[in-house]
Design a protein around this motif. Structure first.
Motif, PDB file in Angstrom:
ATOM      1  N   ILE A  13      15.381   7.081  36.651  1.00 56.50           N
ATOM      2  CA  ILE A  13      15.892   7.680  35.413  1.00 56.50           C
ATOM      3  C   ILE A  13      15.785   6.678  34.274  1.00 56.50           C
ATOM      4  O   ILE A  13      15.338   7.017  33.172  1.00 56.50           O
ATOM      5  N   ILE A  14      16.182   5.441  34.511  1.00 57.86           N
ATOM      6  CA  ILE A  14      16.098   4.390  33.487  1.00 57.86           C
ATOM      7  C   ILE A  14      14.659   4.237  32.993  1.00 57.86           C
ATOM      8  O   ILE A  14      14.417   4.083  31.802  1.00 57.86           O
ATOM      9  N   ARG A  15      13.697   4.313  33.911  1.00 59.00           N
ATOM     10  CA  ARG A  15      12.277   4.179  33.543  1.00 59.00           C
ATOM     11  C   ARG A  15      11.715   5.454  32.908  1.00 59.00           C
ATOM     12  O   ARG A  15      10.567   5.486  32.476  1.00 59.00           O
ATOM     13  N   GLY A  16      12.488   6.527  32.879  1.00 64.02           N
ATOM     14  CA  GLY A  16      12.030   7.776  32.277  1.00 64.02           C
ATOM     15  C   GLY A  16      11.197   8.651  33.197  1.00 64.02           C
ATOM     16  O   GLY A  16      10.584   9.615  32.741  1.00 64.02           O
ATOM     17  N   GLU A  17      11.183   8.350  34.475  1.00 57.81           N
ATOM     18  CA  GLU A  17      10.411   9.132  35.439  1.00 57.81           C
ATOM     19  C   GLU A  17      11.112  10.439  35.828  1.00 57.81           C
ATOM     20  O   GLU A  17      10.470  11.378  36.286  1.00 57.81           O
ATOM     21  N   ILE A  18      12.426  10.450  35.680  1.00 55.07           N
ATOM     22  CA  ILE A  18      13.244  11.623  35.998  1.00 55.07           C
ATOM     23  C   ILE A  18      14.150  11.861  34.802  1.00 55.07           C
ATOM     24  O   ILE A  18      14.686  10.923  34.219  1.00 55.07           O
ATOM     25  N   SER A  19      14.344  13.122  34.443  1.00 57.76           N
ATOM     26  CA  SER A  19      15.206  13.428  33.299  1.00 57.76           C
ATOM     27  C   SER A  19      16.680  13.388  33.701  1.00 57.76           C
ATOM     28  O   SER A  19      17.020  13.492  34.877  1.00 57.76           O
ATOM     29  N   ALA A  20      17.519  13.242  32.693  1.00 52.22           N
ATOM     30  CA  ALA A  20      18.966  13.223  32.895  1.00 52.22           C
ATOM     31  C   ALA A  20      19.624  13.747  31.621  1.00 52.22           C
ATOM     32  O   ALA A  20      19.020  13.728  30.551  1.00 52.22           O
ATOM     33  N   HIS A  21      20.850  14.188  31.745  1.00 46.62           N
ATOM     34  CA  HIS A  21      21.636  14.602  30.590  1.00 46.62           C
ATOM     35  C   HIS A  21      22.309  13.338  30.052  1.00 46.62           C
ATOM     36  O   HIS A  21      23.399  12.965  30.483  1.00 46.62           O
ATOM     37  N   LYS A  22      21.629  12.688  29.107  1.00 51.71           N
ATOM     38  CA  LYS A  22      22.113  11.422  28.575  1.00 51.71           C
ATOM     39  C   LYS A  22      23.215  11.649  27.553  1.00 51.71           C
ATOM     40  O   LYS A  22      23.122  12.525  26.703  1.00 51.71           O
ATOM     41  N   VAL A  23      24.225  10.805  27.638  1.00 52.85           N
ATOM     42  CA  VAL A  23      25.343  10.815  26.705  1.00 52.85           C
ATOM     43  C   VAL A  23      25.176   9.687  25.696  1.00 52.85           C
ATOM     44  O   VAL A  23      25.397   9.844  24.511  1.00 52.85           O
ATOM     45  N   TYR A  24      24.741   8.525  26.195  1.00 55.81           N
ATOM     46  CA  TYR A  24      24.638   7.311  25.378  1.00 55.81           C
ATOM     47  C   TYR A  24      23.650   6.370  26.057  1.00 55.81           C
ATOM     48  O   TYR A  24      23.552   6.339  27.281  1.00 55.81           O
ATOM     49  N   GLU A  25      22.946   5.600  25.228  1.00 53.65           N
ATOM     50  CA  GLU A  25      22.020   4.612  25.776  1.00 53.65           C
ATOM     51  C   GLU A  25      21.848   3.499  24.769  1.00 53.65           C
ATOM     52  O   GLU A  25      21.747   3.736  23.563  1.00 53.65           O
ATOM     53  N   ASP A  26      21.831   2.269  25.265  1.00 44.90           N
ATOM     54  CA  ASP A  26      21.459   1.126  24.438  1.00 44.90           C
ATOM     55  C   ASP A  26      20.537   0.243  25.286  1.00 44.90           C
ATOM     56  O   ASP A  26      20.053   0.696  26.325  1.00 44.90           O
ATOM     57  N   GLY A  27      20.304  -0.953  24.859  1.00 44.10           N
ATOM     58  CA  GLY A  27      19.374  -1.816  25.577  1.00 44.10           C
ATOM     59  C   GLY A  27      19.836  -2.246  26.957  1.00 44.10           C
ATOM     60  O   GLY A  27      19.024  -2.641  27.794  1.00 44.10           O
ATOM     61  N   ASP A  28      21.146  -2.158  27.212  1.00 45.42           N
ATOM     62  CA  ASP A  28      21.702  -2.661  28.471  1.00 45.42           C
ATOM     63  C   ASP A  28      22.294  -1.599  29.384  1.00 45.42           C
ATOM     64  O   ASP A  28      22.423  -1.818  30.581  1.00 45.42           O
ATOM     65  N   VAL A  29      22.712  -0.462  28.815  1.00 46.58           N
ATOM     66  CA  VAL A  29      23.508   0.511  29.559  1.00 46.58           C
ATOM     67  C   VAL A  29      23.012   1.933  29.291  1.00 46.58           C
ATOM     68  O   VAL A  29      22.565   2.241  28.186  1.00 46.58           O
ATOM     69  N   LEU A  30      23.112   2.778  30.308  1.00 48.18           N
ATOM     70  CA  LEU A  30      22.820   4.204  30.188  1.00 48.18           C
ATOM     71  C   LEU A  30      24.045   4.970  30.681  1.00 48.18           C
ATOM     72  O   LEU A  30      24.601   4.640  31.735  1.00 48.18           O
ATOM     73  N   VAL A  31      24.454   5.968  29.908  1.00 51.77           N
ATOM     74  CA  VAL A  31      25.545   6.857  30.305  1.00 51.77           C
ATOM     75  C   VAL A  31      24.949   8.252  30.412  1.00 51.77           C
ATOM     76  O   VAL A  31      24.282   8.716  29.482  1.00 51.77           O
TER      77      VAL A  31
END
Length: 140
Positions: A13-31
């Motif tokens: 998911i982080i690499r963008g290979e699988i989609s997700a319902h993202k809430v927030y993202e920055d350079g260090d963290v994904l929610v």
């Protein structure tokens, strides 16, 4: 301890290979929303750094993630008028970890409403998308 597996679903998911319902993202963290939510507004907070779990994470990674956990917990509580917030984190399979990438569950709790089972039924995509937007709006 077993080594980190770059093919785990969160790494993908982080690499963008699988989609997700993202809430927030920055350079260090994904929610993102937990697709097997235990309650309305259940999110996962994950570092982008490769960490199997709490036991092998760098202190700086933990600091970034926990700051985001607190911020997202406040946003989820506000977005859904939750009566409380539960934060869960599992380390290794015997403790309940099923995805071997460090992650924290932020679960809104509602009085007199039972939680769903961890990794139970998949949530509705439209509801997840709406909930992601509601939490993100509280982060602004």
């Amino acid at each position: 301890m077993t080594s980190y597996d770059q093919s785990n679903i969160f790494a993908r998911i982080i690499r963008g290979e699988i989609s997700a319902h993202k809430v927030y993202e920055d350079g260090d963290v994904l929610v993102m929303m937990d697709i097997f939510s235990q309650s309305r507004g259940h999110v996962l907070v994950i570092p982008k750094a490769a960490s199997r779990n709490l036991l092998d994470a760098a202190p700086a990674t933990l600091a970034n993630v926990l700051t985001t956990v607190q911020r997202v917990a406040r946003a989820a509580e506000a977005a859904f008028s939750a009566d409380g917030i539960r934060v869960q984190q599992f380390n290794e399979a015997p403790a309940g970890q099923t995805v071997f990438h460090l992650h924290f569950h932020v679960i809104p709790i509602y009085a007199n409403v039972e939680l769903g089972r961890h990794a139970g039924l998949k949530a509705d995509d439209a509801e997840l998308a709406a909930d992601a937007k509601a939490i993100a709006a509280q982060l602004d």
